[in-house]
Design a protein around this motif. Structure first.
Motif, PDB file in Angstrom:
ATOM      1  N   ALA A   1       0.881  -1.126   0.133  1.00 56.53           N
ATOM      2  CA  ALA A   1      -0.143  -0.141   0.202  1.00 56.53           C
ATOM      3  C   ALA A   1       0.856   1.080  -0.055  1.00 56.53           C
ATOM      4  O   ALA A   1       1.874   1.208   0.657  1.00 56.53           O
ATOM      5  CB  ALA A   1      -0.788   0.164   1.245  1.00 56.53           C
ATOM      6  N   SER A   2       0.337   2.335  -0.548  1.00 53.71           N
ATOM      7  CA  SER A   2       1.103   3.670  -0.715  1.00 53.71           C
ATOM      8  C   SER A   2       1.144   4.200   0.730  1.00 53.71           C
ATOM      9  O   SER A   2       0.131   3.851   1.398  1.00 53.71           O
ATOM     10  CB  SER A   2       0.511   4.429  -1.629  1.00 53.71           C
ATOM     11  OG  SER A   2      -0.762   5.047  -1.298  1.00 53.71           O
ATOM     12  N   THR A   5      -2.287   5.760   1.391  1.00 52.07           N
ATOM     13  CA  THR A   5      -3.324   4.737   1.481  1.00 52.07           C
ATOM     14  C   THR A   5      -3.192   4.526   2.991  1.00 52.07           C
ATOM     15  O   THR A   5      -4.275   4.298   3.661  1.00 52.07           O
ATOM     16  CB  THR A   5      -3.316   3.383   0.693  1.00 52.07           C
ATOM     17  OG1 THR A   5      -3.363   4.003  -0.705  1.00 52.07           O
ATOM     18  CG2 THR A   5      -4.122   2.371   0.817  1.00 52.07           C
ATOM     19  N   GLU A   9      -5.819   4.749   6.246  1.00 50.87           N
ATOM     20  CA  GLU A   9      -6.216   3.282   6.762  1.00 50.87           C
ATOM     21  C   GLU A   9      -6.026   3.452   8.529  1.00 50.87           C
ATOM     22  O   GLU A   9      -6.575   2.562   8.973  1.00 50.87           O
ATOM     23  CB  GLU A   9      -5.629   2.258   6.165  1.00 50.87           C
ATOM     24  CG  GLU A   9      -5.957   1.674   4.863  1.00 50.87           C
ATOM     25  CD  GLU A   9      -5.127   0.685   4.013  1.00 50.87           C
ATOM     26  OE1 GLU A   9      -3.972   0.360   4.608  1.00 50.87           O
ATOM     27  OE2 GLU A   9      -5.456  -0.040   3.078  1.00 50.87           O
ATOM     28  N   ASP A  23     -13.555   9.176  -3.345  1.00 47.64           N
ATOM     29  CA  ASP A  23     -13.772   7.745  -3.871  1.00 47.64           C
ATOM     30  C   ASP A  23     -14.640   7.943  -5.260  1.00 47.64           C
ATOM     31  O   ASP A  23     -15.711   7.886  -5.424  1.00 47.64           O
ATOM     32  CB  ASP A  23     -14.507   7.250  -2.865  1.00 47.64           C
ATOM     33  CG  ASP A  23     -14.977   5.595  -3.459  1.00 47.64           C
ATOM     34  OD1 ASP A  23     -14.071   5.286  -4.458  1.00 47.64           O
ATOM     35  OD2 ASP A  23     -15.841   5.148  -2.735  1.00 47.64           O
ATOM     36  N   LEU A  30     -10.635   2.987  -1.176  1.00 46.50           N
ATOM     37  CA  LEU A  30      -9.770   4.152  -1.652  1.00 46.50           C
ATOM     38  C   LEU A  30      -8.602   3.542  -2.452  1.00 46.50           C
ATOM     39  O   LEU A  30      -7.532   2.895  -1.906  1.00 46.50           O
ATOM     40  CB  LEU A  30      -9.163   4.894  -0.458  1.00 46.50           C
ATOM     41  CG  LEU A  30      -8.884   6.288  -0.568  1.00 46.50           C
ATOM     42  CD1 LEU A  30     -10.179   7.058  -0.889  1.00 46.50           C
ATOM     43  CD2 LEU A  30      -8.374   6.856   0.965  1.00 46.50           C
ATOM     44  N   GLU A  31      -8.828   3.626  -3.777  1.00 45.04           N
ATOM     45  CA  GLU A  31      -7.657   3.330  -4.616  1.00 45.04           C
ATOM     46  C   GLU A  31      -6.318   4.224  -4.338  1.00 45.04           C
ATOM     47  O   GLU A  31      -6.483   5.346  -3.878  1.00 45.04           O
ATOM     48  CB  GLU A  31      -8.168   3.461  -6.386  1.00 45.04           C
ATOM     49  CG  GLU A  31      -9.289   2.638  -6.325  1.00 45.04           C
ATOM     50  CD  GLU A  31      -9.306   1.185  -6.274  1.00 45.04           C
ATOM     51  OE1 GLU A  31      -8.024   0.625  -6.283  1.00 45.04           O
ATOM     52  OE2 GLU A  31     -10.390   0.656  -5.939  1.00 45.04           O
ATOM     53  N   PRO A  32      -5.105   3.851  -4.778  1.00 43.56           N
ATOM     54  CA  PRO A  32      -4.114   4.591  -4.395  1.00 43.56           C
ATOM     55  C   PRO A  32      -4.042   5.934  -5.256  1.00 43.56           C
ATOM     56  O   PRO A  32      -3.591   6.850  -4.510  1.00 43.56           O
ATOM     57  CB  PRO A  32      -2.937   3.880  -5.140  1.00 43.56           C
ATOM     58  CG  PRO A  32      -3.418   2.382  -5.174  1.00 43.56           C
ATOM     59  CD  PRO A  32      -4.845   2.533  -5.460  1.00 43.56           C
ATOM     60  N   ALA A  35      -6.319   7.977  -3.049  1.00 41.52           N
ATOM     61  CA  ALA A  35      -5.677   8.293  -1.683  1.00 41.52           C
ATOM     62  C   ALA A  35      -4.675   9.487  -1.980  1.00 41.52           C
ATOM     63  O   ALA A  35      -4.488  10.340  -0.988  1.00 41.52           O
ATOM     64  CB  ALA A  35      -4.971   7.194  -1.216  1.00 41.52           C
ATOM     65  N   GLN A  36      -3.895   9.521  -3.076  1.00 40.26           N
ATOM     66  CA  GLN A  36      -2.830  10.312  -3.318  1.00 40.26           C
ATOM     67  C   GLN A  36      -3.424  11.945  -3.561  1.00 40.26           C
ATOM     68  O   GLN A  36      -3.038  12.804  -2.903  1.00 40.26           O
ATOM     69  CB  GLN A  36      -2.123  10.081  -4.559  1.00 40.26           C
ATOM     70  CG  GLN A  36      -1.106  11.116  -4.899  1.00 40.26           C
ATOM     71  CD  GLN A  36       0.008  10.956  -3.774  1.00 40.26           C
ATOM     72  OE1 GLN A  36       0.289   9.997  -3.071  1.00 40.26           O
ATOM     73  NE2 GLN A  36       0.589  12.037  -3.388  1.00 40.26           N
TER      74      GLN A  36
END
Length: 70
Positions: A1-2, A5, A9, A23, A30-32, A35-36
């Protein structure tokens, strides 16, 4: 995970905020890239003195702001 992310989390307040506004596909994940985008906006909110870093105090203040406002 980044790193972005992982940040969301770890904190349900920030995760709920990020899901509400970032989203894009509304899959409650939350896709990378989502999230970025949220992390960039969080930095803008949190970095009160605009030095490019978010201190623990700035993080707490931003979290309280997000919790109260969103």
């Amino acid at each position: 995970a980044s790193a972005a992310t992982a940040l969301f989390e770890r904190d349900w307040v920030l995760m709920n905020w990020a899901l509400k506004f970032y989203d894009r596909d509304h899959d409650i994940l939350l896709e990378p890239e989502e999230a970025q985008a949220a992390a960039i906006e969080l930095r803008k909110i949190a970095d009160a003195n605009r030095d490019g870093r978010v201190t623990t105090e700035e993080y707490r203040t931003a979290r309280e702001f997000i919790l109260a406002r969103y």
